[in-house]
Design an enzyme around this catalytic site. Structure first.
Site, PDB file in Angstrom:
ATOM      1  N   LYS A  45      -4.232   3.475   2.700  1.00 35.09           N
ATOM      2  CA  LYS A  45      -5.303   2.694   2.072  1.00 35.09           C
ATOM      3  C   LYS A  45      -6.401   3.620   1.558  1.00 35.09           C
ATOM      4  O   LYS A  45      -6.932   3.442   0.462  1.00 35.09           O
ATOM      5  CB  LYS A  45      -5.854   1.690   3.081  1.00 35.09           C
ATOM      6  CG  LYS A  45      -4.805   0.633   3.472  1.00 35.09           C
ATOM      7  CD  LYS A  45      -5.191  -0.089   4.747  1.00 35.09           C
ATOM      8  CE  LYS A  45      -4.135  -1.124   5.141  1.00 35.09           C
ATOM      9  NZ  LYS A  45      -4.374  -1.649   6.504  1.00 35.09           N
TER      10      LYS A  45
ATOM     11  N   LYS B 193       0.817  -1.226   0.000  1.00 37.81           N
ATOM     12  CA  LYS B 193       0.000   0.000   0.000  1.00 37.81           C
ATOM     13  C   LYS B 193       0.843   1.264   0.000  1.00 37.81           C
ATOM     14  O   LYS B 193       0.498   2.267  -0.618  1.00 37.81           O
ATOM     15  CB  LYS B 193      -0.955   0.012   1.180  1.00 37.81           C
ATOM     16  CG  LYS B 193      -0.270  -0.223   2.514  1.00 37.81           C
ATOM     17  CD  LYS B 193      -1.258  -0.598   3.606  1.00 37.81           C
ATOM     18  CE  LYS B 193      -0.517  -1.069   4.836  1.00 37.81           C
ATOM     19  NZ  LYS B 193       0.042  -2.421   4.702  1.00 37.81           N
TER      20      LYS B 193
ATOM     21  N   GLU C 168       2.898  -3.607  15.865  1.00 35.70           N
ATOM     22  CA  GLU C 168       4.351  -3.645  15.719  1.00 35.70           C
ATOM     23  C   GLU C 168       5.014  -3.145  17.003  1.00 35.70           C
ATOM     24  O   GLU C 168       4.391  -2.478  17.833  1.00 35.70           O
ATOM     25  CB  GLU C 168       4.787  -2.716  14.572  1.00 35.70           C
ATOM     26  CG  GLU C 168       4.079  -2.938  13.263  1.00 35.70           C
ATOM     27  CD  GLU C 168       4.620  -4.151  12.512  1.00 35.70           C
ATOM     28  OE1 GLU C 168       5.788  -4.503  12.743  1.00 35.70           O
ATOM     29  OE2 GLU C 168       3.866  -4.746  11.727  1.00 35.70           O
TER      30      GLU C 168
END
Lengths: 442, 442
Positions: free
Chosen positions: A206, A106, A191
């Site tokens: 996105k 993306k 993360e």
């Protein structure tokens, strides 16, 4: 049956390994559905010694993604990530060489999508990127193909599972943002450096792609208004629920008179709306369009299976295509005819607002706040006032703060900002006010 | 740019007229997206005198659908309806003549889909039928293309807006089935003869198509177990809600050890499940598959716009295709290789059950019922017993009935049927017992 489709994959992490596994284990089924065999011919990895569940002798190994992308393959699958360097160079090289490309990247598309779409169109090959937006949800195909006869008026969605997981946990378990983030990290949903997810940037990438597909404009990720979820408190979530709302991190894009409004921010959605039911790491995208009305799709937004499923759908489409086939343009309309992106100013945004203030309990405070709102022509739908500390325990009334929650009727964001600034200057607030936009649903 | 795509439409009712209107009014946009112009060349109607909003001189008029279907057109759009006669003959003729077909005709496909898919494959043309299942929801494209790498394990959905509207109104307004049906008819959501919708047959037609796409089997509409919503009472709906469920008319298809279970019946779904949130005339389809996990799509299941949107997506795909293009098979796998449909017996269905009984208040009744359940190894998750008439108002205890609601753990349908038969014979029931299947959600 036609010649086998030769596939090269760059990047054999969770997604790449899952994709390779399925291409091998479901070869008969895939051949039947595509009218030809799919063959994993070559891969590119950084470390060849790692076991990835594929027979090392069955494939050709490359160290250089560009070399793989321009080798004797029919489709190049880019799963390395990164918006520059090898990912960009290899995708460019493949498209220029007339090789179809499938990518889940993306960031790459948000930054270079228009250029890459143009390259694909010039070479007459497909640039497929279903896995780049909302994981396993086939939103790209639906927008690019199924809605060919529609003009989209609004698109919105929950496109980051990390944020939705955190907001769901905060509501369900009454835990703080920090506690839920730590849990998400422990479970592998976030993360080690979670900023990209929780600050809204991942959703913005996105949304940039969906905005282009929706309105035929150039991809303009940098023009998106972005606000993350880090300032959302359990107090906000509780107050929202009391008033019939739930807080979701939405990406929203719509046309306005002054341009396109493309924004990512915590959003109050009505508790009974379908998007409010999307919990945990699940993603959802809703489309409103002139012919079909409203559609919504929900499913897994990330993970090896979901991403591999989307990439496989992309590969199958390529397998079915033949030389000379007129592919639909990668971004829905030819890259050179995409319109410039004209950004609507956020202060011109119109909508309802949820405002939470911590107000010192001094005489005149309420009157002053009400006056400031009225000066900006803001009318209120509901007001909830709550004492934070029981009166009996208050020692110094001057330092005692009450929570004041306001829901406004539709108004301009500029008015809200002006009112909040004036209220802050008046000196009645014990803390920065919280302001969360309300999104109207059908 | 390539030669224009010549379109012939048979049937200019609500859908056909809307489709014609959009092809004409959005010609530039459609040309840009498809790489060629879409031209409405000819139409076939029963009554030419009616105004349908198209310039009568701009198109060629046919009286005979077969003549239109085999005339100088590239795609034949069948919107007449009917599973025999002109609809069948014209679609057959078009496919044999190598002309692409778009149809919204679920009854035709449920009955002749395999034959028609075979004809399309032999001629190398497309048979597109997105509008035939769940209206504007692009479920066919998603199953046929996006999920190419997946094995579907279960598909289920709300595919009849009339039924969902009635069930929603019964719950929201506490009205009887008959009152809600009358309202649906008044609002145009139900036909004058509503049997086809409310008895579940319409859902069964759509489910038959999805079952074939899911499991690679021949379409077997007659093999589907079908139960409509006519026996659902407000009492059932209220009791369901008390126990954390909502009643929906679902079509469900899944693989079992003894074959494929494909069934349409009122179903208890957990209140918090996404499918339970689908209200009014909206449709929704959920897919569970091995690679992607769970996907759900919701949107308008009927109406001119939704159906025209789906047909336009189908036409756009055809416009982008070129001679020599290898189309994916119409039913996902080549028609001649579709497997025979092996029906799993409903009495082997395993699941939880909701049972509502009206029980005479005689000593021993409860014990007898519990014994009958236990004889069949049925274990109960919850039991709710309620007196229908306050005890003070009861004159003859022998004729006083109490409502008994049972939720069972997972069990065989054969066991439930045997237990209910035995209980009925014992003579304690004041009325036929109600039995509604519970569907487990993810």
């Amino acid at each position: 049956m036609d010649k086998p489709l030769k596939i090269g994959i760059a990047g054999l992490g969770t997604v790449g390994a899952e994709l390779a596994r399925i291409i091998n284990s479901k070869s008969n089924m895939l051949a039947e559905r595509c009218g030809r065999a799919l063959v994993l011919k070559s891969v590119c990895v950084r470390d060849r010694s790692k076991d990835r569940g594929i027979d090392p002798n069955s494939v050709e190994w490359f160290d250089d993604a560009v070399a793989l992308a321009t080798s004797d393959i029919d489709v190049y699958v880019e799963l390395m990530g990164g918006d520059e360097g090898p990912a960009l160079e290899s995708v460019r090289a493949a498209l220029k060489a007339g090789i179809h490309v499938v990518t889940a990247n993306k960031a790459l598309l948000a930054k270079h999508g228009v250029e890459l779409a143009g390259l694909a169109e010039n070479s007459g090959v497909l640039l497929n990127y279903e896995a780049a937006v909302a994981g396993g949800i086939p939103i790209i195909k639906v927008m690019r193909e199924s809605l060919a006869g529609n003009d989209v008026t609004r698109v919105y969605g929950i496109m980051n599972g990390t944020c939705n997981y955190i907001l769901t946990r905060m509501e369900d378990d009454g835990l703080s943002f920090e506690e839920c983030l730590a849990d998400a990290q422990r479970l592998g949903y976030a993360e080690a450096d979670p900023a990209f997810d929780i600050e809204g940037d991942d959703t913005a990438h996105k949304l940039a792609i969906l905005t282009s597909l929706s309105f035929g404009t150039k991809i303009a990720a940098d023009e998106i208004y972005v606000e993350g979820i880090t300032k959302i408190t359990t107090e906000d979530i509780r107050a929202a629920k009391d008033l019939g709302y739930r807080i979701k991190l939405l990406g929203v894009a719509c046309r306005t008179d002054s341009g396109i409004e493309s924004r990512v921010h915590p959003t109050m959605v009505p508790l009974a709306s379908p998007i409010a039911q999307i919990s945990g790491v699940t993603n959802a995208v809703a489309i409103e369009a002139d012919v079909v009305g409203s559609l919504m799709m929900s499913g897994p937004g990330a993970g090896g299976g979901a991403t591999a499923s989307a990439a496989l759908g992309d590969i199958a489409d390529i397998a079915k295509s033949r030389p000379g086939h007129q592919h639909g343009p990668a971004l829905g309309r030819p890259a050179e005819r995409l319109e410039p992106y004209v950004r609507a100013k956020m202060r011109q945004h119109e909508g309802g607002y949820f405002i939470r203030m911590s107000v010192f309990d001094r005489s005149g405070a309420m009157a002053a706040i009400a006056t400031r709102m009225s000066e900006q022509d803001i009318s209120l739908e509901s007001i909830v006032q709550r004492r934070d500390t029981p009166r009996s325990e208050v020692k110094n009334t001057d330092l005692d703060a009450q929570t004041l929650i306001l829901i406004t009727h539709e108004t301009h964001e500029s008015a809200i900002r002006a009112a909040l600034e004036a209220i802050s200057k008046d000196g009645y607030l014990a803390a920065e006010p919280q302001m969360i936009r309300i999104e109207e649903m059908g």
